[in-house]
Design a protein around this motif. Structure first.
Motif, mmCIF file in Angstrom:
data_model
loop_
_atom_site.group_PDB
_atom_site.id
_atom_site.type_symbol
_atom_site.label_atom_id
_atom_site.label_comp_id
_atom_site.label_asym_id
_atom_site.label_seq_id
_atom_site.Cartn_x
_atom_site.Cartn_y
_atom_site.Cartn_z
ATOM 1 N N ILE A 114 0.845 -1.209 0.000
ATOM 2 C CA ILE A 114 0.000 0.000 0.000
ATOM 3 C C ILE A 114 0.874 1.250 0.000
ATOM 4 C CG2 ILE A 114 -1.657 1.342 1.361
ATOM 5 C CD1 ILE A 114 -2.870 -1.344 2.259
ATOM 6 N N THR A 115 1.972 1.217 0.765
ATOM 7 C CA THR A 115 2.908 2.354 0.770
ATOM 8 C C THR A 115 3.442 2.608 -0.635
ATOM 9 O OG1 THR A 115 3.572 1.797 3.032
ATOM 10 C CG2 THR A 115 5.025 3.270 1.789
ATOM 11 N N GLY A 116 3.841 1.532 -1.315
ATOM 12 C CA GLY A 116 4.341 1.666 -2.684
ATOM 13 C C GLY A 116 3.279 2.153 -3.641
ATOM 14 N N GLY A 117 2.036 1.700 -3.456
ATOM 15 C CA GLY A 117 0.938 2.150 -4.314
ATOM 16 C C GLY A 117 0.686 3.641 -4.173
ATOM 17 N N ILE A 118 0.703 4.136 -2.928
ATOM 18 C CA ILE A 118 0.520 5.578 -2.683
ATOM 19 C C ILE A 118 1.679 6.368 -3.283
ATOM 20 C CG2 ILE A 118 0.399 7.360 -0.890
ATOM 21 C CD1 ILE A 118 -0.997 5.226 0.879
ATOM 22 N N PHE A 119 2.891 5.849 -3.111
ATOM 23 C CA PHE A 119 4.083 6.501 -3.670
ATOM 24 C C PHE A 119 3.980 6.576 -5.194
ATOM 25 C CE2 PHE A 119 9.012 6.295 -3.847
ATOM 26 C CZ PHE A 119 9.058 7.649 -4.124
ATOM 27 N N ALA A 120 3.542 5.475 -5.821
ATOM 28 C CA ALA A 120 3.402 5.449 -7.280
ATOM 29 C C ALA A 120 2.357 6.454 -7.756
ATOM 30 C CB ALA A 120 3.027 4.045 -7.744
ATOM 31 N N LEU A 121 1.264 6.600 -7.018
ATOM 32 C CA LEU A 121 0.225 7.574 -7.376
ATOM 33 C C LEU A 121 0.761 9.003 -7.261
ATOM 34 C CD1 LEU A 121 -2.938 6.008 -5.663
ATOM 35 C CD2 LEU A 121 -2.475 6.182 -8.126
ATOM 36 N N LEU A 122 1.579 9.250 -6.243
ATOM 37 C CA LEU A 122 2.184 10.581 -6.096
ATOM 38 C C LEU A 122 3.156 10.870 -7.240
ATOM 39 C CD1 LEU A 122 2.841 10.590 -2.241
ATOM 40 C CD2 LEU A 122 1.154 11.953 -3.477
ATOM 41 N N LEU A 123 3.915 9.860 -7.650
ATOM 42 C CA LEU A 123 4.806 10.021 -8.801
ATOM 43 C C LEU A 123 3.992 10.315 -10.060
ATOM 44 C CD1 LEU A 123 7.316 7.071 -8.230
ATOM 45 C CD2 LEU A 123 7.803 9.515 -7.999
ATOM 46 N N LEU A 124 2.876 9.611 -10.206
ATOM 47 C CA LEU A 124 2.000 9.818 -11.365
ATOM 48 C C LEU A 124 1.435 11.237 -11.363
ATOM 49 C CD1 LEU A 124 0.630 8.356 -13.781
ATOM 50 C CD2 LEU A 124 -1.239 7.788 -12.221
ATOM 51 N N LYS A 125 1.000 11.693 -10.203
ATOM 52 C CA LYS A 125 0.439 13.037 -10.069
ATOM 53 C C LYS A 125 1.472 14.107 -10.423
ATOM 54 C CE LYS A 125 -1.500 16.213 -6.653
ATOM 55 N NZ LYS A 125 -1.767 16.436 -5.205
ATOM 56 N N ASN A 126 2.724 13.863 -10.046
ATOM 57 C CA ASN A 126 3.785 14.848 -10.285
ATOM 58 C C ASN A 126 4.567 14.589 -11.575
ATOM 59 O OD1 ASN A 126 3.908 16.655 -7.737
ATOM 60 N ND2 ASN A 126 3.691 14.592 -6.917
ATOM 61 N N LYS A 127 4.028 13.676 -12.404
ATOM 62 C CA LYS A 127 4.544 13.410 -13.757
ATOM 63 C C LYS A 127 5.959 12.820 -13.774
ATOM 64 C CE LYS A 127 1.589 16.976 -15.777
ATOM 65 N NZ LYS A 127 1.502 18.179 -16.623
ATOM 66 N N HIS A 128 6.285 12.035 -12.745
ATOM 67 C CA HIS A 128 7.565 11.316 -12.744
ATOM 68 C C HIS A 128 7.311 9.900 -13.277
ATOM 69 C CE1 HIS A 128 9.474 14.594 -10.622
ATOM 70 N NE2 HIS A 128 8.595 14.516 -9.646
ATOM 71 N N TYR A 129 6.912 9.829 -14.522
ATOM 72 C CA TYR A 129 6.435 8.562 -15.082
ATOM 73 C C TYR A 129 7.519 7.475 -15.137
ATOM 74 C CZ TYR A 129 2.810 11.813 -16.645
ATOM 75 O OH TYR A 129 1.838 12.766 -16.683
ATOM 76 N N GLY A 130 8.756 7.892 -15.374
ATOM 77 C CA GLY A 130 9.831 6.923 -15.529
ATOM 78 C C GLY A 130 10.141 6.132 -14.271
ATOM 79 N N LEU A 131 9.722 6.649 -13.094
ATOM 80 C CA LEU A 131 10.029 5.977 -11.838
ATOM 81 C C LEU A 131 8.909 5.060 -11.348
ATOM 82 C CD1 LEU A 131 11.773 8.859 -9.841
ATOM 83 C CD2 LEU A 131 12.837 6.821 -10.818
ATOM 84 N N ILE A 132 7.760 5.093 -12.021
ATOM 85 C CA ILE A 132 6.611 4.312 -11.547
ATOM 86 C C ILE A 132 6.888 2.811 -11.604
ATOM 87 C CG2 ILE A 132 4.201 3.725 -12.007
ATOM 88 C CD1 ILE A 132 3.796 6.638 -12.868
ATOM 89 N N ALA A 133 7.425 2.328 -12.724
ATOM 90 C CA ALA A 133 7.724 0.894 -12.844
ATOM 91 C C ALA A 133 8.759 0.443 -11.811
ATOM 92 C CB ALA A 133 8.187 0.570 -14.261
ATOM 93 N N PRO A 134 9.894 1.163 -11.670
ATOM 94 C CA PRO A 134 10.855 0.750 -10.639
ATOM 95 C C PRO A 134 10.271 0.733 -9.225
ATOM 96 C CG PRO A 134 11.880 2.301 -12.144
ATOM 97 C CD PRO A 134 10.426 2.265 -12.487
#
Length: 203
Positions: A114-134
């Motif tokens: 869940i922590t990783g899911g929230i982190f991924a959503l924050l990356l998505l919101k801030n347009k850091h798309y390249g880091l979502i998969a890692p």
């Protein structure tokens, strides 16, 4: 004679203690199927990306919404299959699927996930798309590693593999889909096959 009986009693006690602290009814077949779902989903996402007419895929685009829908369907199918097959295996082994040990597995798995899911959503919101998969690979690996204390040892090795893939994916952030295919597709099939061969065949 007494010594061998004593050693056998100790071995039996250790086995009982191990079973009481480890949830051993995880289904290897569910891992194989989760990997297949991931490969099919990744193939469809690749098709969506290649057939997208614009240069960039925006959050408001139909393509992006279809990608999210595909990820959601893969997740639901994977979780649903894991639950059904694990419940079936637990029933055959005479083990309750919902017990203190399985609760510990679930809690230890969900906290990093869940922590990783929230982190991924924050990356998505801030347009850091390249880091979502890692990030998804890293936190999924940490979730497996955290839960492996209460279940099969193979889950630990799956987690370590996912963490390594996640770290490599940071360096090659433009190839996220390929790392997802390796991590969530091929690795699940590989480790699921190993678990099925070792634990499920004779049940």
């Amino acid at each position: 004679m007494e010594a061998s009986k004593y050693l056998k009693d100790i071995q039996d006690i250790k086995e009982i203690m191990s079973k009481s602290t480890q949830f051993i009814s995880l289904s290897g077949l569910s891992g194989i199927l989760a990997g297949i779902y991931a490969l099919v989903g990744a193939a469809y996402v690749n098709y969506l990306i290649n057939s997208h007419y614009g240069r960039y895929i925006t959050l408001e685009s139909k393509t992006f919404k279809l990608i999210l829908l595909t990820a959601f369907i893969v997740l639901v199918l994977s979780v649903g299959t894991a639950y059904l097959l694990t419940a079936k295996k637990a029933k055959k082994a005479g083990e309750k699927i919902w017990n203190p040990t399985s609760r510990r597995v679930l809690i230890n798995f969900l906290i990093p996930l869940i922590t990783g899911g929230i982190f991924a959503l924050l990356l998505l919101k801030n347009k850091h798309y390249g880091l979502i998969a890692p990030v998804t690979l890293l936190f999924y690996g940490l979730a497996c590693l955290n839960a492996s204390k209460y279940t099969l040892r193979d889950v630990r090795y799956l987690g370590i593999t996912q963490i390594i893939l996640g770290l490599i994916a940071v360096e090659f952030s433009g190839y996220g889909l390929y790392f997802w295919v390796i991590g969530f597709g091929f690795c699940h099939i590989l480790y699921g096959s190993m678990m099925y061969y070792k634990y499920d065949r004779n049940i």
